[in-house]
Design a protein around this motif. Structure first.
Motif, PDB file in Angstrom:
ATOM      1  N   ASN A 103       0.820  -1.212   0.000  1.00 17.58           N
ATOM      2  CA  ASN A 103       0.000   0.000   0.000  1.00 17.58           C
ATOM      3  C   ASN A 103       0.855   1.264   0.000  1.00 17.58           C
ATOM      4  OD1 ASN A 103      -2.474  -1.351  -0.059  1.00 17.58           O
ATOM      5  ND2 ASN A 103      -2.561  -1.497   2.168  1.00 17.58           N
ATOM      6  N   SER A 104       1.964   1.245   0.726  1.00 19.89           N
ATOM      7  CA  SER A 104       2.862   2.401   0.751  1.00 19.89           C
ATOM      8  C   SER A 104       3.405   2.697  -0.638  1.00 19.89           C
ATOM      9  CB  SER A 104       4.021   2.168   1.723  1.00 19.89           C
ATOM     10  OG  SER A 104       3.566   2.092   3.046  1.00 19.89           O
ATOM     11  N   TYR A 105       3.874   1.673  -1.324  1.00 20.69           N
ATOM     12  CA  TYR A 105       4.392   1.883  -2.678  1.00 20.69           C
ATOM     13  C   TYR A 105       3.282   2.265  -3.650  1.00 20.69           C
ATOM     14  CZ  TYR A 105       9.175   0.558  -1.639  1.00 20.69           C
ATOM     15  OH  TYR A 105      10.459   0.527  -1.149  1.00 20.69           O
ATOM     16  N   ASN A 106       2.117   1.653  -3.517  1.00 23.35           N
ATOM     17  CA  ASN A 106       0.989   2.014  -4.379  1.00 23.35           C
ATOM     18  C   ASN A 106       0.586   3.482  -4.210  1.00 23.35           C
ATOM     19  OD1 ASN A 106       0.609  -0.384  -5.803  1.00 23.35           O
ATOM     20  ND2 ASN A 106      -0.778  -1.221  -4.276  1.00 23.35           N
ATOM     21  N   LEU A 107       0.755   3.997  -3.010  1.00 22.06           N
ATOM     22  CA  LEU A 107       0.401   5.394  -2.743  1.00 22.06           C
ATOM     23  C   LEU A 107       1.543   6.357  -3.048  1.00 22.06           C
ATOM     24  CD1 LEU A 107      -1.637   4.892   0.544  1.00 22.06           C
ATOM     25  CD2 LEU A 107      -2.529   5.598  -1.698  1.00 22.06           C
ATOM     26  N   GLY A 108       2.684   5.841  -3.471  1.00 27.47           N
ATOM     27  CA  GLY A 108       3.748   6.712  -3.943  1.00 27.47           C
ATOM     28  C   GLY A 108       4.900   6.976  -3.005  1.00 27.47           C
ATOM     29  N   CYS A 109       5.128   6.116  -2.011  1.00 27.64           N
ATOM     30  CA  CYS A 109       6.316   6.327  -1.181  1.00 27.64           C
ATOM     31  C   CYS A 109       7.552   6.091  -2.047  1.00 27.64           C
ATOM     32  CB  CYS A 109       6.320   5.452   0.063  1.00 27.64           C
ATOM     33  SG  CYS A 109       6.905   3.764  -0.148  1.00 27.64           S
ATOM     34  N   ASN A 110       8.645   6.730  -1.675  1.00 26.59           N
ATOM     35  CA  ASN A 110       9.890   6.576  -2.421  1.00 26.59           C
ATOM     36  C   ASN A 110      10.742   5.442  -1.898  1.00 26.59           C
ATOM     37  OD1 ASN A 110       9.220   9.722  -2.306  1.00 26.59           O
ATOM     38  ND2 ASN A 110      10.060   9.183  -4.296  1.00 26.59           N
ATOM     39  N   SER A 111      10.525   5.076  -0.643  1.00 26.57           N
ATOM     40  CA  SER A 111      11.299   4.013  -0.038  1.00 26.57           C
ATOM     41  C   SER A 111      10.543   3.501   1.188  1.00 26.57           C
ATOM     42  CB  SER A 111      12.675   4.545   0.378  1.00 26.57           C
ATOM     43  OG  SER A 111      13.497   3.525   0.877  1.00 26.57           O
ATOM     44  N   TYR A 112      10.742   2.233   1.515  1.00 27.53           N
ATOM     45  CA  TYR A 112      10.086   1.612   2.665  1.00 27.53           C
ATOM     46  C   TYR A 112      11.172   0.935   3.481  1.00 27.53           C
ATOM     47  CZ  TYR A 112       6.539  -1.096   5.235  1.00 27.53           C
ATOM     48  OH  TYR A 112       5.735  -1.631   6.206  1.00 27.53           O
ATOM     49  N   ILE A 113      11.326   1.376   4.729  1.00 29.44           N
ATOM     50  CA  ILE A 113      12.371   0.832   5.596  1.00 29.44           C
ATOM     51  C   ILE A 113      11.746   0.376   6.903  1.00 29.44           C
ATOM     52  CG2 ILE A 113      14.481   1.358   6.880  1.00 29.44           C
ATOM     53  CD1 ILE A 113      15.094   3.452   4.708  1.00 29.44           C
ATOM     54  N   ARG A 114      12.032  -0.857   7.272  1.00 29.50           N
ATOM     55  CA  ARG A 114      11.609  -1.343   8.589  1.00 29.50           C
ATOM     56  C   ARG A 114      12.621  -0.869   9.619  1.00 29.50           C
ATOM     57  NH1 ARG A 114      10.246  -6.225   5.631  1.00 29.50           N
ATOM     58  NH2 ARG A 114       7.991  -6.251   5.423  1.00 29.50           N
ATOM     59  N   LYS A 115      12.116  -0.315  10.710  1.00 26.69           N
ATOM     60  CA  LYS A 115      13.003   0.173  11.762  1.00 26.69           C
ATOM     61  C   LYS A 115      13.739  -0.998  12.381  1.00 26.69           C
ATOM     62  CE  LYS A 115       9.882   3.860  13.187  1.00 26.69           C
ATOM     63  NZ  LYS A 115       8.975   4.298  14.258  1.00 26.69           N
ATOM     64  N   PRO A 116      15.056  -0.956  12.334  1.00 27.86           N
ATOM     65  CA  PRO A 116      15.813  -2.009  13.017  1.00 27.86           C
ATOM     66  C   PRO A 116      15.608  -1.928  14.529  1.00 27.86           C
ATOM     67  CG  PRO A 116      17.186  -0.848  11.436  1.00 27.86           C
ATOM     68  CD  PRO A 116      15.916  -0.060  11.578  1.00 27.86           C
ATOM     69  N   VAL A 117      15.598  -3.069  15.169  1.00 25.25           N
ATOM     70  CA  VAL A 117      15.392  -3.145  16.613  1.00 25.25           C
ATOM     71  C   VAL A 117      16.681  -2.828  17.370  1.00 25.25           C
ATOM     72  CG1 VAL A 117      14.694  -4.660  18.506  1.00 25.25           C
ATOM     73  CG2 VAL A 117      13.546  -4.831  16.295  1.00 25.25           C
ATOM     74  N   VAL A 118      17.811  -3.243  16.844  1.00 27.43           N
ATOM     75  CA  VAL A 118      19.109  -3.025  17.487  1.00 27.43           C
ATOM     76  C   VAL A 118      19.553  -1.579  17.255  1.00 27.43           C
ATOM     77  CG1 VAL A 118      21.530  -3.761  17.532  1.00 27.43           C
ATOM     78  CG2 VAL A 118      19.711  -5.447  17.167  1.00 27.43           C
ATOM     79  N   PHE A 119      19.950  -0.904  18.341  1.00 27.48           N
ATOM     80  CA  PHE A 119      20.305   0.513  18.289  1.00 27.48           C
ATOM     81  C   PHE A 119      21.337   0.814  17.208  1.00 27.48           C
ATOM     82  CE2 PHE A 119      23.138   3.957  19.739  1.00 27.48           C
ATOM     83  CZ  PHE A 119      22.257   5.019  19.642  1.00 27.48           C
ATOM     84  N   THR A 120      22.422   0.070  17.169  1.00 30.07           N
ATOM     85  CA  THR A 120      23.477   0.360  16.190  1.00 30.07           C
ATOM     86  C   THR A 120      22.975   0.163  14.761  1.00 30.07           C
ATOM     87  OG1 THR A 120      24.354  -1.874  16.464  1.00 30.07           O
ATOM     88  CG2 THR A 120      25.419  -0.118  17.742  1.00 30.07           C
ATOM     89  N   ASP A 121      22.103  -0.803  14.552  1.00 29.53           N
ATOM     90  CA  ASP A 121      21.521  -1.013  13.220  1.00 29.53           C
ATOM     91  C   ASP A 121      20.589   0.147  12.853  1.00 29.53           C
ATOM     92  OD1 ASP A 121      22.893  -3.404  13.130  1.00 29.53           O
ATOM     93  OD2 ASP A 121      21.138  -4.635  13.600  1.00 29.53           O
TER      94      ASP A 121
END
Length: 146
Positions: A103-121
């Protein structure tokens, strides 16, 4: 003189807001970060119904799971408006739902990133996206002259 680039962080979680700010500081990306803590606040800022006249951001980091107006609706409304249609929007979310990504890409987002759980990541992910979108990416001429 170069204009300072503005990042709009649309994030309701204070911990994730702070982590994002720390990531930018540690990456030496000292851009102005404007925070909207829900989707309605983001739309008010971006669509400017009160005519406040502030500059549009150079990059929007958009969480999906927001109070008042969810991130997908924010994205939809931004893409419907001429003034905000071309703004770079990076969805930065904890959602692992495939439907959210599609849905994000269909609505025109430029990128989709899952928030990493590990702080340094997380720090590394924010550093990389900031470097790309604020330093390497070439925006369309119509957008860059806002």
């Amino acid at each position: 003189m170069l204009n300072k680039m503005i990042i709009l962080l649309v994030e309701d979680n204070p911990d994730d807001e702070e982590l994002t700010r720390i990531a930018f500081q540690e990456s030496k990306l000292l851009n102005e970060v404007v925070v909207a803590r829900d989707g309605a606040e983001a739309l008010d800022y971006l669509l400017d119904p009160q005519g406040k006249g502030h500059a549009l951001p150079n990059l929007i980091l958009l969480d999906l799971k927001l109070p008042k107006v969810d991130g997908l609706e924010v994205l939809k409304r931004l893409r419907e408006e001429q003034r905000t249609r071309l703004l770079p929007v990076v969805v930065l979310t904890t959602s692992k739902e495939e439907s959210d990504m599609i849905n994000s890409y269909n609505l025109g987002c430029n990128s989709y990133i899952r928030k990493p759980v590990v702080f340094t990541d997380f720090i590394d992910a924010v550093r990389q996206l900031g470097m790309y979108w604020l330093m390497l990416n070439e925006p369309p001429p119509a957008w860059s002259s806002n």
